[in-house]
Write a protein that holds these residues in place. Structure first.
Motif, PDB file in Angstrom:
ATOM      1  N   PRO A  22     -22.851 -82.936  36.736  1.00 31.10           N
ATOM      2  CA  PRO A  22     -23.074 -83.445  35.574  1.00 31.10           C
ATOM      3  C   PRO A  22     -23.321 -84.874  35.534  1.00 31.10           C
ATOM      4  CG  PRO A  22     -20.767 -82.776  35.768  1.00 31.10           C
ATOM      5  CD  PRO A  22     -21.564 -82.290  37.157  1.00 31.10           C
ATOM      6  N   HIS A  23     -24.646 -85.379  35.166  1.00 32.95           N
ATOM      7  CA  HIS A  23     -24.683 -86.733  35.040  1.00 32.95           C
ATOM      8  C   HIS A  23     -24.797 -87.406  36.301  1.00 32.95           C
ATOM      9  CE1 HIS A  23     -24.860 -86.270  30.826  1.00 32.95           C
ATOM     10  NE2 HIS A  23     -23.577 -85.722  30.664  1.00 32.95           N
ATOM     11  N   GLY A  24     -24.674 -86.745  37.418  1.00 37.47           N
ATOM     12  CA  GLY A  24     -24.673 -87.320  38.931  1.00 37.47           C
ATOM     13  C   GLY A  24     -22.994 -87.151  39.261  1.00 37.47           C
ATOM     14  N   GLN A  25     -22.378 -86.836  38.587  1.00 42.67           N
ATOM     15  CA  GLN A  25     -20.978 -86.873  39.184  1.00 42.67           C
ATOM     16  C   GLN A  25     -20.518 -85.828  40.128  1.00 42.67           C
ATOM     17  OE1 GLN A  25     -18.981 -89.575  38.552  1.00 42.67           O
ATOM     18  NE2 GLN A  25     -20.466 -90.543  37.498  1.00 42.67           N
ATOM     19  N   LEU A  26     -20.007 -86.044  41.098  1.00 40.30           N
ATOM     20  CA  LEU A  26     -19.579 -84.945  42.136  1.00 40.30           C
ATOM     21  C   LEU A  26     -18.167 -84.354  41.579  1.00 40.30           C
ATOM     22  CD1 LEU A  26     -20.205 -86.822  45.601  1.00 40.30           C
ATOM     23  CD2 LEU A  26     -21.289 -84.798  44.734  1.00 40.30           C
ATOM     24  N   LEU A  27     -17.968 -83.175  41.626  1.00 43.26           N
ATOM     25  CA  LEU A  27     -17.126 -82.235  41.043  1.00 43.26           C
ATOM     26  C   LEU A  27     -16.269 -81.743  42.294  1.00 43.26           C
ATOM     27  CD1 LEU A  27     -18.715 -80.364  38.111  1.00 43.26           C
ATOM     28  CD2 LEU A  27     -17.443 -82.578  38.106  1.00 43.26           C
ATOM     29  N   PHE A  28     -14.992 -81.577  42.332  1.00 49.99           N
ATOM     30  CA  PHE A  28     -14.114 -80.990  43.159  1.00 49.99           C
ATOM     31  C   PHE A  28     -14.219 -79.235  42.679  1.00 49.99           C
ATOM     32  CE2 PHE A  28     -12.611 -85.040  43.787  1.00 49.99           C
ATOM     33  CZ  PHE A  28     -12.327 -85.140  45.447  1.00 49.99           C
ATOM     34  N   LEU A  29     -14.791 -78.450  43.526  1.00 51.84           N
ATOM     35  CA  LEU A  29     -14.971 -77.215  43.346  1.00 51.84           C
ATOM     36  C   LEU A  29     -13.894 -76.306  43.660  1.00 51.84           C
ATOM     37  CD1 LEU A  29     -18.644 -76.825  43.796  1.00 51.84           C
ATOM     38  CD2 LEU A  29     -17.631 -77.602  41.722  1.00 51.84           C
ATOM     39  N   ASN A  30     -12.899 -75.605  43.046  1.00 51.85           N
ATOM     40  CA  ASN A  30     -12.049 -74.685  43.406  1.00 51.85           C
ATOM     41  C   ASN A  30     -12.347 -73.357  43.269  1.00 51.85           C
ATOM     42  OD1 ASN A  30     -11.842 -73.635  40.700  1.00 51.85           O
ATOM     43  ND2 ASN A  30     -10.044 -75.194  40.413  1.00 51.85           N
ATOM     44  N   HIS A  31     -11.830 -72.245  43.969  1.00 55.64           N
ATOM     45  CA  HIS A  31     -12.290 -71.055  43.987  1.00 55.64           C
ATOM     46  C   HIS A  31     -12.865 -70.256  42.510  1.00 55.64           C
ATOM     47  CE1 HIS A  31     -12.905 -67.034  45.815  1.00 55.64           C
ATOM     48  NE2 HIS A  31     -11.957 -66.688  44.927  1.00 55.64           N
ATOM     49  N   ARG A  32     -11.760 -70.613  41.639  1.00 52.64           N
ATOM     50  CA  ARG A  32     -12.017 -69.926  40.314  1.00 52.64           C
ATOM     51  C   ARG A  32     -13.183 -70.589  39.447  1.00 52.64           C
ATOM     52  NH1 ARG A  32      -6.786 -70.439  36.248  1.00 52.64           N
ATOM     53  NH2 ARG A  32      -6.137 -69.119  38.032  1.00 52.64           N
ATOM     54  N   PHE A  33     -13.346 -72.037  39.967  1.00 53.19           N
ATOM     55  CA  PHE A  33     -14.411 -72.546  39.153  1.00 53.19           C
ATOM     56  C   PHE A  33     -15.878 -71.998  39.810  1.00 53.19           C
ATOM     57  CE2 PHE A  33     -18.003 -75.693  39.279  1.00 53.19           C
ATOM     58  CZ  PHE A  33     -18.333 -75.899  38.005  1.00 53.19           C
ATOM     59  N   ALA A  34     -15.953 -71.866  41.148  1.00 54.58           N
ATOM     60  CA  ALA A  34     -16.976 -71.208  41.865  1.00 54.58           C
ATOM     61  C   ALA A  34     -17.369 -69.739  41.379  1.00 54.58           C
ATOM     62  CB  ALA A  34     -16.858 -71.294  43.546  1.00 54.58           C
ATOM     63  N   GLN A  35     -16.317 -69.005  41.450  1.00 50.78           N
ATOM     64  CA  GLN A  35     -16.429 -67.677  40.967  1.00 50.78           C
ATOM     65  C   GLN A  35     -17.180 -67.588  39.353  1.00 50.78           C
ATOM     66  OE1 GLN A  35     -12.579 -65.646  41.342  1.00 50.78           O
ATOM     67  NE2 GLN A  35     -13.404 -64.450  42.764  1.00 50.78           N
ATOM     68  N   SER A  36     -16.642 -68.365  38.633  1.00 49.97           N
ATOM     69  CA  SER A  36     -17.110 -68.584  37.021  1.00 49.97           C
ATOM     70  C   SER A  36     -18.612 -68.916  37.247  1.00 49.97           C
ATOM     71  CB  SER A  36     -16.206 -69.559  36.200  1.00 49.97           C
ATOM     72  OG  SER A  36     -16.761 -70.051  35.192  1.00 49.97           O
ATOM     73  N   LEU A  37     -18.905 -70.148  38.141  1.00 45.25           N
ATOM     74  CA  LEU A  37     -20.289 -70.616  38.382  1.00 45.25           C
ATOM     75  C   LEU A  37     -21.293 -69.391  38.533  1.00 45.25           C
ATOM     76  CD1 LEU A  37     -22.133 -72.948  37.966  1.00 45.25           C
ATOM     77  CD2 LEU A  37     -21.659 -73.261  40.639  1.00 45.25           C
ATOM     78  N   GLU A  38     -20.830 -68.693  39.632  1.00 39.35           N
ATOM     79  CA  GLU A  38     -21.884 -67.487  40.179  1.00 39.35           C
ATOM     80  C   GLU A  38     -21.854 -66.705  38.741  1.00 39.35           C
ATOM     81  OE1 GLU A  38     -23.140 -67.116  43.084  1.00 39.35           O
ATOM     82  OE2 GLU A  38     -21.964 -68.226  44.481  1.00 39.35           O
ATOM     83  N   LYS A  39     -21.114 -66.226  38.123  1.00 36.91           N
ATOM     84  CA  LYS A  39     -21.313 -65.386  37.214  1.00 36.91           C
ATOM     85  C   LYS A  39     -22.076 -66.048  35.978  1.00 36.91           C
ATOM     86  CE  LYS A  39     -17.048 -62.991  37.334  1.00 36.91           C
ATOM     87  NZ  LYS A  39     -15.627 -62.591  36.679  1.00 36.91           N
ATOM     88  N   GLU A  40     -22.040 -67.354  35.826  1.00 39.42           N
ATOM     89  CA  GLU A  40     -22.912 -67.955  34.692  1.00 39.42           C
ATOM     90  C   GLU A  40     -24.304 -68.084  35.122  1.00 39.42           C
ATOM     91  OE1 GLU A  40     -22.617 -72.054  32.242  1.00 39.42           O
ATOM     92  OE2 GLU A  40     -21.169 -71.930  33.751  1.00 39.42           O
ATOM     93  N   VAL A  41     -24.592 -68.355  36.505  1.00 32.37           N
ATOM     94  CA  VAL A  41     -25.838 -68.717  37.066  1.00 32.37           C
ATOM     95  C   VAL A  41     -26.483 -67.130  37.146  1.00 32.37           C
ATOM     96  CG1 VAL A  41     -27.219 -69.155  39.321  1.00 32.37           C
ATOM     97  CG2 VAL A  41     -25.162 -70.507  38.499  1.00 32.37           C
ATOM     98  N   ALA A  42     -25.891 -66.415  37.493  1.00 36.73           N
ATOM     99  CA  ALA A  42     -26.706 -65.067  37.566  1.00 36.73           C
ATOM    100  C   ALA A  42     -27.059 -64.702  36.400  1.00 36.73           C
ATOM    101  CB  ALA A  42     -25.323 -63.879  38.278  1.00 36.73           C
ATOM    102  N   ALA A  43     -26.091 -64.855  35.275  1.00 36.50           N
ATOM    103  CA  ALA A  43     -26.701 -64.289  33.748  1.00 36.50           C
ATOM    104  C   ALA A  43     -27.752 -65.130  33.383  1.00 36.50           C
ATOM    105  CB  ALA A  43     -25.452 -64.729  32.864  1.00 36.50           C
ATOM    106  N   TYR A  44     -27.711 -66.539  33.907  1.00 32.58           N
ATOM    107  CA  TYR A  44     -28.885 -67.210  33.114  1.00 32.58           C
ATOM    108  C   TYR A  44     -30.218 -67.031  33.904  1.00 32.58           C
ATOM    109  CZ  TYR A  44     -31.577 -71.583  32.480  1.00 32.58           C
ATOM    110  OH  TYR A  44     -32.514 -72.381  31.818  1.00 32.58           O
ATOM    111  N   MET A  45     -30.097 -66.640  35.370  1.00 29.57           N
ATOM    112  CA  MET A  45     -31.185 -66.600  36.084  1.00 29.57           C
ATOM    113  C   MET A  45     -32.072 -65.249  35.773  1.00 29.57           C
ATOM    114  SD  MET A  45     -31.518 -69.175  37.852  1.00 29.57           S
ATOM    115  CE  MET A  45     -30.606 -70.494  38.457  1.00 29.57           C
ATOM    116  N   ILE A  46     -31.384 -64.402  35.044  1.00 28.45           N
ATOM    117  CA  ILE A  46     -32.134 -62.967  34.681  1.00 28.45           C
ATOM    118  C   ILE A  46     -32.583 -63.014  33.383  1.00 28.45           C
ATOM    119  CG2 ILE A  46     -30.773 -61.555  36.326  1.00 28.45           C
ATOM    120  CD1 ILE A  46     -29.326 -60.699  33.538  1.00 28.45           C
ATOM    121  N   LYS A  47     -32.623 -64.255  32.640  1.00 35.12           N
ATOM    122  CA  LYS A  47     -33.398 -64.367  31.372  1.00 35.12           C
ATOM    123  C   LYS A  47     -34.735 -64.667  31.533  1.00 35.12           C
ATOM    124  CE  LYS A  47     -29.682 -67.143  29.071  1.00 35.12           C
ATOM    125  NZ  LYS A  47     -29.170 -68.517  28.578  1.00 35.12           N
TER     126      LYS A  47
END
Length: 201
Positions: free
Chosen positions: A176-201
């Motif tokens: 976000p705005h070029g800022q590096l984020l520390f990605l924990n396991h929970r965030f990674a799982q949430s991101l995977e679901k969000e990305v999968a839902a967005y990509m099938i649109k």
């Protein structure tokens, strides 16, 4: 802060010269320093800013392409075309490295360009000197994996230019705005679901 992210070619295409690299996608973050660089007292026009930004990205792509070429020549590994469904294997065997961008080549300050090449596609993050490069590498690998898996970038006829809004979506979540984020396991799982839902649109 990450200065820019780009996706570009790293292997010769018939339409390109031996040292050329085609930029397929780029996103620049951070302040616009073109006024100082153009040595102007007046604000540069939007067209001048766009041209300067495009040239910077092209310089980075050429330098990374040269680094990838040298790396592959030294390793002696041959590229093998990926069969659909074997993208995970291509990601595991991806080459990676860092290129130091000296002051003025092409940014006003010194930068580091982290690259990951998956067959003939390169993914590059340009980072400022104080950035955590291990964190940046993890982010770059995640971005590359999501692009390859969800955008099918390694297949014949894949055109990333038509999928730029999807890359924008990935960057808004991971950088976000070029800022590096520390990605924990929970965030990674949430991101995977969000990305999968967005990509099938």
């Amino acid at each position: 802060m990450v200065r820019c992210f780009l996706i570009h070619t790293v292997c010769g295409l018939s339409a390109l010269g031996p040292g050329d690299s085609r930029v397929l996608y780029s996103r620049v973050f951070g302040p616009n320093e073109s006024e100082a660089e153009l040595n102007q007292t007046q604000e540069p026009s939007p067209e001048e800013s766009r041209l300067l930004q495009r040239e910077r990205v092209a310089v980075v792509a050429r330098q990374v392409r040269s680094a990838v070429s040298l790396f592959r020549d030294a390793s002696g590994r041959q590229l093998v075309e990926v069969v659909p469904g074997e993208e995970a294997l291509a990601l595991q065997e991806a080459d990676s490295g860092v290129v130091r961008l000296r002051m003025g080549q092409p940014f006003p300050g010194e930068m580091s360009a982290l690259w990951l090449s998956v067959l003939n596609v390169g993914f590059t993050l340009v980072c400022e000197p104080h950035d955590n490069l291990l964190l940046a590498e993890g982010t770059l690998r995640t971005l590359a994996r999501l692009c390859v898996e969800h955008l099918h970038m390694l297949g014949q006829g894949s055109e990333i230019l038509l999928k730029s809004n999807r890359v924008d979506f990935l960057l808004s979540r991971l950088l976000p705005h070029g800022q590096l984020l520390f990605l924990n396991h929970r965030f990674a799982q949430s991101l995977e679901k969000e990305v999968a839902a967005y990509m099938i649109k």
